[in-house]
Design an enzyme around this catalytic site. Structure first.
Site, PDB file in Angstrom:
ATOM      1  N   THR A   9      -5.608  -7.500  10.576  1.00  0.00           N
ATOM      2  CA  THR A   9      -5.817  -6.316  10.011  1.00  0.00           C
ATOM      3  C   THR A   9      -5.099  -5.053  10.662  1.00  0.00           C
ATOM      4  O   THR A   9      -4.600  -4.121  10.306  1.00  0.00           O
ATOM      5  CB  THR A   9      -7.272  -5.931   9.578  1.00  0.00           C
ATOM      6  OG1 THR A   9      -7.760  -7.117   9.094  1.00  0.00           O
ATOM      7  CG2 THR A   9      -7.477  -4.692   9.207  1.00  0.00           C
ATOM      8  N   GLU A  26      -9.700 -10.654  -7.813  1.00  0.00           N
ATOM      9  CA  GLU A  26      -8.671  -9.669  -7.844  1.00  0.00           C
ATOM     10  C   GLU A  26      -7.531  -9.632  -9.000  1.00  0.00           C
ATOM     11  O   GLU A  26      -7.006  -9.069  -9.205  1.00  0.00           O
ATOM     12  CB  GLU A  26      -8.203  -9.498  -6.402  1.00  0.00           C
ATOM     13  CG  GLU A  26      -9.223  -8.847  -5.150  1.00  0.00           C
ATOM     14  CD  GLU A  26      -8.846  -9.133  -3.704  1.00  0.00           C
ATOM     15  OE1 GLU A  26      -7.847  -9.376  -3.605  1.00  0.00           O
ATOM     16  OE2 GLU A  26      -9.388  -8.786  -3.017  1.00  0.00           O
ATOM     17  N   HIS A  72      -2.019  -5.269   1.272  1.00  0.00           N
ATOM     18  CA  HIS A  72      -3.162  -5.829   1.177  1.00  0.00           C
ATOM     19  C   HIS A  72      -2.938  -7.426   0.504  1.00  0.00           C
ATOM     20  O   HIS A  72      -1.882  -7.372   0.012  1.00  0.00           O
ATOM     21  CB  HIS A  72      -4.080  -5.361   0.087  1.00  0.00           C
ATOM     22  CG  HIS A  72      -4.944  -6.122  -0.589  1.00  0.00           C
ATOM     23  ND1 HIS A  72      -6.348  -6.292   0.063  1.00  0.00           N
ATOM     24  CD2 HIS A  72      -4.977  -6.949  -1.599  1.00  0.00           C
ATOM     25  CE1 HIS A  72      -7.057  -6.982  -0.497  1.00  0.00           C
ATOM     26  NE2 HIS A  72      -6.309  -7.656  -1.736  1.00  0.00           N
ATOM     27  N   ARG A 109      -1.628 -14.624   3.509  1.00  0.00           N
ATOM     28  CA  ARG A 109      -2.554 -13.883   4.774  1.00  0.00           C
ATOM     29  C   ARG A 109      -1.773 -14.052   6.176  1.00  0.00           C
ATOM     30  O   ARG A 109      -1.731 -13.425   6.881  1.00  0.00           O
ATOM     31  CB  ARG A 109      -3.993 -14.538   4.908  1.00  0.00           C
ATOM     32  CG  ARG A 109      -4.960 -14.104   3.684  1.00  0.00           C
ATOM     33  CD  ARG A 109      -5.296 -12.592   3.842  1.00  0.00           C
ATOM     34  NE  ARG A 109      -6.019 -12.081   4.728  1.00  0.00           N
ATOM     35  CZ  ARG A 109      -6.858 -10.821   4.653  1.00  0.00           C
ATOM     36  NH1 ARG A 109      -6.710 -10.147   3.960  1.00  0.00           N
ATOM     37  NH2 ARG A 109      -7.517 -10.721   6.067  1.00  0.00           N
ATOM     38  N   ASN A 121      -1.766  -0.131   7.099  1.00  0.00           N
ATOM     39  CA  ASN A 121      -1.167  -1.717   7.672  1.00  0.00           C
ATOM     40  C   ASN A 121      -0.269  -2.442   6.500  1.00  0.00           C
ATOM     41  O   ASN A 121      -0.213  -3.377   6.209  1.00  0.00           O
ATOM     42  CB  ASN A 121      -2.268  -2.447   8.100  1.00  0.00           C
ATOM     43  CG  ASN A 121      -3.604  -2.599   7.004  1.00  0.00           C
ATOM     44  OD1 ASN A 121      -3.350  -2.007   5.971  1.00  0.00           O
ATOM     45  ND2 ASN A 121      -4.614  -3.168   7.406  1.00  0.00           N
ATOM     46  N   TYR A 144     -11.706  -2.685  -3.643  1.00  0.00           N
ATOM     47  CA  TYR A 144     -12.673  -2.824  -2.162  1.00  0.00           C
ATOM     48  C   TYR A 144     -14.003  -2.787  -2.492  1.00  0.00           C
ATOM     49  O   TYR A 144     -14.636  -2.265  -1.739  1.00  0.00           O
ATOM     50  CB  TYR A 144     -12.059  -1.912  -1.414  1.00  0.00           C
ATOM     51  CG  TYR A 144     -10.684  -2.085  -0.854  1.00  0.00           C
ATOM     52  CD1 TYR A 144     -10.507  -3.244  -0.025  1.00  0.00           C
ATOM     53  CD2 TYR A 144      -9.594  -0.956  -0.761  1.00  0.00           C
ATOM     54  CE1 TYR A 144      -9.170  -3.562   0.506  1.00  0.00           C
ATOM     55  CE2 TYR A 144      -8.667  -1.547  -0.271  1.00  0.00           C
ATOM     56  CZ  TYR A 144      -8.276  -2.629   0.498  1.00  0.00           C
ATOM     57  OH  TYR A 144      -6.828  -2.981   1.126  1.00  0.00           O
ATOM     58  N   ARG A 195       2.485  -7.084   9.198  1.00  0.00           N
ATOM     59  CA  ARG A 195       1.808  -5.972   9.887  1.00  0.00           C
ATOM     60  C   ARG A 195       2.331  -5.907  11.417  1.00  0.00           C
ATOM     61  O   ARG A 195       2.758  -4.766  11.784  1.00  0.00           O
ATOM     62  CB  ARG A 195       0.384  -6.098   9.877  1.00  0.00           C
ATOM     63  CG  ARG A 195      -0.200  -5.712   8.404  1.00  0.00           C
ATOM     64  CD  ARG A 195      -1.609  -6.133   8.279  1.00  0.00           C
ATOM     65  NE  ARG A 195      -2.345  -5.911   7.003  1.00  0.00           N
ATOM     66  CZ  ARG A 195      -3.191  -6.455   6.515  1.00  0.00           C
ATOM     67  NH1 ARG A 195      -3.907  -7.352   7.369  1.00  0.00           N
ATOM     68  NH2 ARG A 195      -3.700  -5.965   5.577  1.00  0.00           N
ATOM     69  N   LYS A 234       0.890  -1.096   0.112  1.00  0.00           N
ATOM     70  CA  LYS A 234       0.031  -0.059  -0.068  1.00  0.00           C
ATOM     71  C   LYS A 234       0.745   1.144  -0.098  1.00  0.00           C
ATOM     72  O   LYS A 234       2.251   1.064   0.264  1.00  0.00           O
ATOM     73  CB  LYS A 234      -1.062   0.042   1.306  1.00  0.00           C
ATOM     74  CG  LYS A 234      -2.016  -1.082   1.323  1.00  0.00           C
ATOM     75  CD  LYS A 234      -2.922  -1.169   2.601  1.00  0.00           C
ATOM     76  CE  LYS A 234      -3.805  -2.067   2.339  1.00  0.00           C
ATOM     77  NZ  LYS A 234      -4.656  -2.228   3.552  1.00  0.00           N
TER      78      LYS A 234
HETATM   79  P1  ATP Z   1      -6.680  -6.070   3.079  1.00  0.00           P
HETATM   80  O1  ATP Z   1      -8.204  -6.138   2.350  1.00  0.00           O
HETATM   81  O2  ATP Z   1      -6.426  -4.551   2.803  1.00  0.00           O
HETATM   82  O3  ATP Z   1      -5.701  -6.992   2.783  1.00  0.00           O
HETATM   83  P2  ATP Z   1      -7.866  -6.904   5.424  1.00  0.00           P
HETATM   84  O4  ATP Z   1      -8.361  -8.109   4.769  1.00  0.00           O
HETATM   85  O5  ATP Z   1      -6.912  -7.387   6.503  1.00  0.00           O
HETATM   86  O6  ATP Z   1      -7.074  -6.067   4.690  1.00  0.00           O
HETATM   87  P3  ATP Z   1     -10.349  -5.629   5.613  1.00  0.00           P
HETATM   88  O7  ATP Z   1     -11.503  -5.664   6.584  1.00  0.00           O
HETATM   89  O8  ATP Z   1     -10.561  -6.099   4.182  1.00  0.00           O
HETATM   90  O9  ATP Z   1      -9.149  -5.958   6.054  1.00  0.00           O
HETATM   91  O10 ATP Z   1     -10.265  -3.913   5.414  1.00  0.00           O
HETATM   92  C1  ATP Z   1      -9.761  -3.353   4.041  1.00  0.00           C
HETATM   93  C2  ATP Z   1      -8.725  -2.130   4.816  1.00  0.00           C
HETATM   94  O11 ATP Z   1      -9.369  -1.200   5.392  1.00  0.00           O
HETATM   95  C3  ATP Z   1      -8.058  -2.753   5.894  1.00  0.00           C
HETATM   96  O12 ATP Z   1      -6.507  -3.212   5.459  1.00  0.00           O
HETATM   97  C4  ATP Z   1      -7.503  -1.344   6.377  1.00  0.00           C
HETATM   98  O13 ATP Z   1      -6.356  -0.589   5.809  1.00  0.00           O
HETATM   99  C5  ATP Z   1      -8.797  -0.624   6.168  1.00  0.00           C
HETATM  100  N1  ATP Z   1      -9.812  -0.684   7.500  1.00  0.00           N
HETATM  101  C6  ATP Z   1     -10.491  -1.806   7.801  1.00  0.00           C
HETATM  102  N2  ATP Z   1     -11.173  -1.596   8.644  1.00  0.00           N
HETATM  103  C7  ATP Z   1     -11.062  -0.324   9.180  1.00  0.00           C
HETATM  104  C8  ATP Z   1     -11.634   0.527  10.065  1.00  0.00           C
HETATM  105  N3  ATP Z   1     -12.573  -0.013  10.870  1.00  0.00           N
HETATM  106  N4  ATP Z   1     -11.186   1.796  10.210  1.00  0.00           N
HETATM  107  C9  ATP Z   1     -10.057   2.159   9.320  1.00  0.00           C
HETATM  108  N5  ATP Z   1      -9.754   1.580   8.497  1.00  0.00           N
HETATM  109  C10 ATP Z   1     -10.172   0.261   8.294  1.00  0.00           C
HETATM  110 MG    MG Z   2      -9.667  -7.530   2.940  1.00  0.00          MG
END
Ligand code: ATP
Ligand code: MG
Length: 168
Positions: free
Chosen positions: A101, A146, A135, A95, A132, A59, A112, A19
């Site tokens: 996350t 994706e 992705h 993962r 973080n 997303y 992370r 990212k």
């Molecule tokens: P990614 O999809 O980026 O790999 P992830 O699968 O661990 O991350 P997701 O739930 O898909 O988590 O959320 C996508 C991204 O949105 C997170 O990686 C983070 O950057 C952001 N995010 C998720 N939840 C929150 C929140 N409550 N507040 C702020 N940002 C958030």
């Molecule tokens: Mg995700």
């Protein structure tokens, strides 16, 4: 959309993004090394800058969520590296290497957990996305959506790594 699949269903392809925070902190190489040294193989790699429209596609599961605007602002704030990574159970394995996350609770030893420290509480208070670094496709369905979203077939390469000689 379907992605080109390997003959062996256990050999998977997954999408990884470094990212904008990872690119700007100049730790993309270290992040990619963490993945590469497991033996997983990079079969596609590019640097690009996401548009708002593309962020909404990537997303799509989060577009209606309260944090989406901050997530989009974050993801279009700078360039990203996109990688397609291939290997045995690559989706789950990446993962695991990436970690939870929320960096604050991501286990030590994960990308992370080792390279970032943001928390949900801090992000909520500031109205920003959790920074973080990376992705990774969440599951097989996500990966099958994706990978072709980010890479054409002509941008994905088939070759043998040294690991395949020794571990497969
Ligand atoms: P990614 O999809 O980026 O790999 P992830 O699968 O661990 O991350 P997701 O739930 O898909 O988590 O959320 C996508 C991204 O949105 C997170 O990686 C983070 O950057 C952001 N995010 C998720 N939840 C929150 C929140 N409550 N507040 C702020 N940002 C958030
Ligand atoms: Mg995700």
């Amino acid at each position: 959309m379907t992605q080109k699949t390997s003959k062996d269903p256990l050999i998977e392809r997954t999408l990884v993004l470094v990212k904008p925070d990872g690119v700007e902190r100049q730790i993309s190489g270290e992040i990619i090394t963490r993945i590469e040294r497991t033996g997983l193989k990079i079969v596609g790699l590019k640097m690009t800058w996401m548009t708002k429209d593309f962020a909404k596609k990537h997303y799509k599961a989060h577009v209606t969520k309260a944090f989406y605007k901050s997530l989009e602002d974050f993801m279009i704030s700078g360039p990203v590296f996109a990688l397609c990574v291939e290997g045995i159970s690559a989706i789950e394995l990446v993962r695991k290497i990436v970690g939870a996350t929320e960096p604050k609770s991501a286990a030590a030893g994960t990308i992370r957990g080792d390279y970032s420290h943001h928390s949900y509480a801090y992000a909520d208070k500031k109205g920003i996305a959790i920074k973080n670094l990376i992705h990774a496709s969440g599951d097989k369905n996500d990966a099958e959506y994706e990978v072709p979203l980010w890479f054409n077939d002509s941008e994905l390469f088939e070759y043998k790594s040294v690991h395949e000689k020794h571990t497969l």
